[in-house]
Scaffold this motif. Sequence first.
Motif, PDB file in Angstrom:
ATOM      1  N   CYS A 279      82.393  -2.822  34.304  1.00 24.35           N
ATOM      2  CA  CYS A 279      83.106  -4.096  34.228  1.00 24.35           C
ATOM      3  C   CYS A 279      84.446  -3.951  33.505  1.00 24.35           C
ATOM      4  N   LYS A 280      84.422  -3.255  32.397  1.00 20.56           N
ATOM      5  CA  LYS A 280      85.624  -3.093  31.571  1.00 20.56           C
ATOM      6  C   LYS A 280      86.750  -2.399  32.328  1.00 20.56           C
ATOM      7  N   PHE A 281      86.405  -1.383  33.134  1.00 20.10           N
ATOM      8  CA  PHE A 281      87.420  -0.593  33.812  1.00 20.10           C
ATOM      9  C   PHE A 281      87.633  -0.993  35.270  1.00 20.10           C
ATOM     10  N   SER A 282      87.155  -2.168  35.650  1.00 20.28           N
ATOM     11  CA  SER A 282      87.387  -2.642  37.019  1.00 20.28           C
ATOM     12  C   SER A 282      88.517  -3.662  37.020  1.00 20.28           C
ATOM     13  N   SER A 283      89.079  -3.881  38.174  1.00 25.18           N
ATOM     14  CA  SER A 283      90.172  -4.849  38.290  1.00 25.18           C
ATOM     15  C   SER A 283      89.666  -6.288  38.262  1.00 25.18           C
ATOM     16  N   ASN A 284      88.373  -6.489  38.547  1.00 27.03           N
ATOM     17  CA  ASN A 284      87.821  -7.847  38.604  1.00 27.03           C
ATOM     18  C   ASN A 284      86.664  -8.076  37.630  1.00 27.03           C
ATOM     19  N   ASN A 285      86.495  -7.172  36.654  1.00 28.51           N
ATOM     20  CA  ASN A 285      85.409  -7.268  35.665  1.00 28.51           C
ATOM     21  C   ASN A 285      84.030  -7.361  36.309  1.00 28.51           C
ATOM     22  N   LYS A 286      83.856  -6.671  37.426  1.00 30.29           N
ATOM     23  CA  LYS A 286      82.610  -6.743  38.183  1.00 30.29           C
ATOM     24  C   LYS A 286      82.003  -5.352  38.362  1.00 30.29           C
ATOM     25  N   ALA A 287      80.683  -5.273  38.176  1.00 26.02           N
ATOM     26  CA  ALA A 287      79.925  -4.048  38.418  1.00 26.02           C
ATOM     27  C   ALA A 287      78.898  -4.324  39.505  1.00 26.02           C
ATOM     28  N   LEU A 288      78.686  -3.334  40.344  1.00 27.88           N
ATOM     29  CA  LEU A 288      77.651  -3.395  41.367  1.00 27.88           C
ATOM     30  C   LEU A 288      76.600  -2.361  41.003  1.00 27.88           C
ATOM     31  N   VAL A 289      75.334  -2.778  40.959  1.00 27.59           N
ATOM     32  CA  VAL A 289      74.245  -1.885  40.583  1.00 27.59           C
ATOM     33  C   VAL A 289      73.231  -1.873  41.720  1.00 27.59           C
ATOM     34  N   PHE A 290      72.975  -0.671  42.241  1.00 27.65           N
ATOM     35  CA  PHE A 290      72.046  -0.502  43.348  1.00 27.65           C
ATOM     36  C   PHE A 290      70.849   0.304  42.873  1.00 27.65           C
ATOM     37  N   LEU A 291      69.662  -0.143  43.240  1.00 27.04           N
ATOM     38  CA  LEU A 291      68.432   0.569  42.916  1.00 27.04           C
ATOM     39  C   LEU A 291      67.815   1.060  44.218  1.00 27.04           C
ATOM     40  N   LYS A 292      67.588   2.357  44.278  1.00 27.16           N
ATOM     41  CA  LYS A 292      66.989   2.982  45.465  1.00 27.16           C
ATOM     42  C   LYS A 292      65.819   3.826  44.976  1.00 27.16           C
ATOM     43  N   ILE A 293      64.667   3.650  45.617  1.00 23.71           N
ATOM     44  CA  ILE A 293      63.455   4.314  45.150  1.00 23.71           C
ATOM     45  C   ILE A 293      62.737   4.982  46.307  1.00 23.71           C
ATOM     46  N   ASP A 294      62.275   6.177  46.040  1.00 25.98           N
ATOM     47  CA  ASP A 294      61.311   6.793  46.935  1.00 25.98           C
ATOM     48  C   ASP A 294      60.297   7.517  46.058  1.00 25.98           C
ATOM     49  N   SER A 295      59.372   8.209  46.662  1.00 22.95           N
ATOM     50  CA  SER A 295      58.295   8.819  45.882  1.00 22.95           C
ATOM     51  C   SER A 295      58.754  10.004  45.045  1.00 22.95           C
ATOM     52  N   ARG A 296      59.970  10.478  45.278  1.00 28.13           N
ATOM     53  CA  ARG A 296      60.466  11.636  44.538  1.00 28.13           C
ATOM     54  C   ARG A 296      61.434  11.281  43.419  1.00 28.13           C
ATOM     55  N   GLN A 297      62.113  10.147  43.537  1.00 29.44           N
ATOM     56  CA  GLN A 297      63.086   9.811  42.503  1.00 29.44           C
ATOM     57  C   GLN A 297      63.433   8.333  42.491  1.00 29.44           C
ATOM     58  N   ILE A 298      63.914   7.927  41.326  1.00 26.50           N
ATOM     59  CA  ILE A 298      64.468   6.599  41.128  1.00 26.50           C
ATOM     60  C   ILE A 298      65.971   6.813  41.010  1.00 26.50           C
ATOM     61  N   GLU A 299      66.729   6.160  41.881  1.00 29.67           N
ATOM     62  CA  GLU A 299      68.182   6.312  41.842  1.00 29.67           C
ATOM     63  C   GLU A 299      68.823   4.980  41.481  1.00 29.67           C
ATOM     64  N   VAL A 300      69.689   5.003  40.471  1.00 27.86           N
ATOM     65  CA  VAL A 300      70.457   3.828  40.074  1.00 27.86           C
ATOM     66  C   VAL A 300      71.924   4.194  40.220  1.00 27.86           C
ATOM     67  N   LYS A 301      72.631   3.409  41.007  1.00 27.14           N
ATOM     68  CA  LYS A 301      74.054   3.644  41.227  1.00 27.14           C
ATOM     69  C   LYS A 301      74.818   2.464  40.622  1.00 27.14           C
ATOM     70  N   VAL A 302      75.734   2.772  39.710  1.00 27.54           N
ATOM     71  CA  VAL A 302      76.572   1.745  39.077  1.00 27.54           C
ATOM     72  C   VAL A 302      77.997   2.002  39.545  1.00 27.54           C
ATOM     73  N   SER A 303      78.584   1.009  40.223  1.00 28.24           N
ATOM     74  CA  SER A 303      79.899   1.161  40.835  1.00 28.24           C
ATOM     75  C   SER A 303      80.836   0.036  40.422  1.00 28.24           C
ATOM     76  N   ASN A 304      82.112   0.330  40.530  1.00 31.78           N
ATOM     77  CA  ASN A 304      83.110  -0.710  40.363  1.00 31.78           C
ATOM     78  C   ASN A 304      84.287  -0.420  41.277  1.00 31.78           C
ATOM     79  N   GLU A 305      85.149  -1.411  41.402  1.00 29.62           N
ATOM     80  CA  GLU A 305      86.386  -1.267  42.151  1.00 29.62           C
ATOM     81  C   GLU A 305      87.532  -1.404  41.169  1.00 29.62           C
ATOM     82  N   GLY A 306      88.603  -0.723  41.469  1.00 32.01           N
ATOM     83  CA  GLY A 306      89.763  -0.803  40.587  1.00 32.01           C
ATOM     84  C   GLY A 306      90.199   0.586  40.184  1.00 32.01           C
TER      85      GLY A 306
END
Length: 177
Positions: free
Chosen positions: A76-103
Amino acid sequence: MLELNKIGTTDYSASLTEIRIDEVLWEARSLTMKLESHYKIVLNLENLPEDENLLILKGNEKLLMTAFKNLMENACKFSSNNKALVFLKIDSRQIEVKVSNEGTGIPENDLPYIFQPFFRGASTASFKGYGIGLSLVERIISLHKGTIQVSSDHSHWTHFIVNLPPIMNPVKQPTKN
């Protein structure tokens, strides 16, 4: 700084419990938005597994909350719009968390150093901070037997991808004789 040192010296394994990653993410989102009411954090949890056991990992809830709160706050701090996108993807081998921003992304020359304690790139000089957050995040993820990667286009976006092992092992199919 004390928290960073404490993680390396305390009996970490004694503090592990079974926790749900989706609950950690919701709480980290809530805490981050309480601190900075103008931040927007969108959690994308639409692809949750049918088996809720895949959401469970063995970890220290407070430390994981600290790591994901830090990633969300930075996004949020380093984005142009103070917005973060957080995606959770899960399968039997791993838990994946992706935190993204624009800017403004991270300059390519800075990427190899961002997890080093006290590193602050030239593009972050006007922002509050000491260069401790990402090194703390990396240590927390490592303690949880996970990995963290970053990719960035200097002028458009940044993605942090955290992979953690779920507590549930994949079910092995019986072999045919």
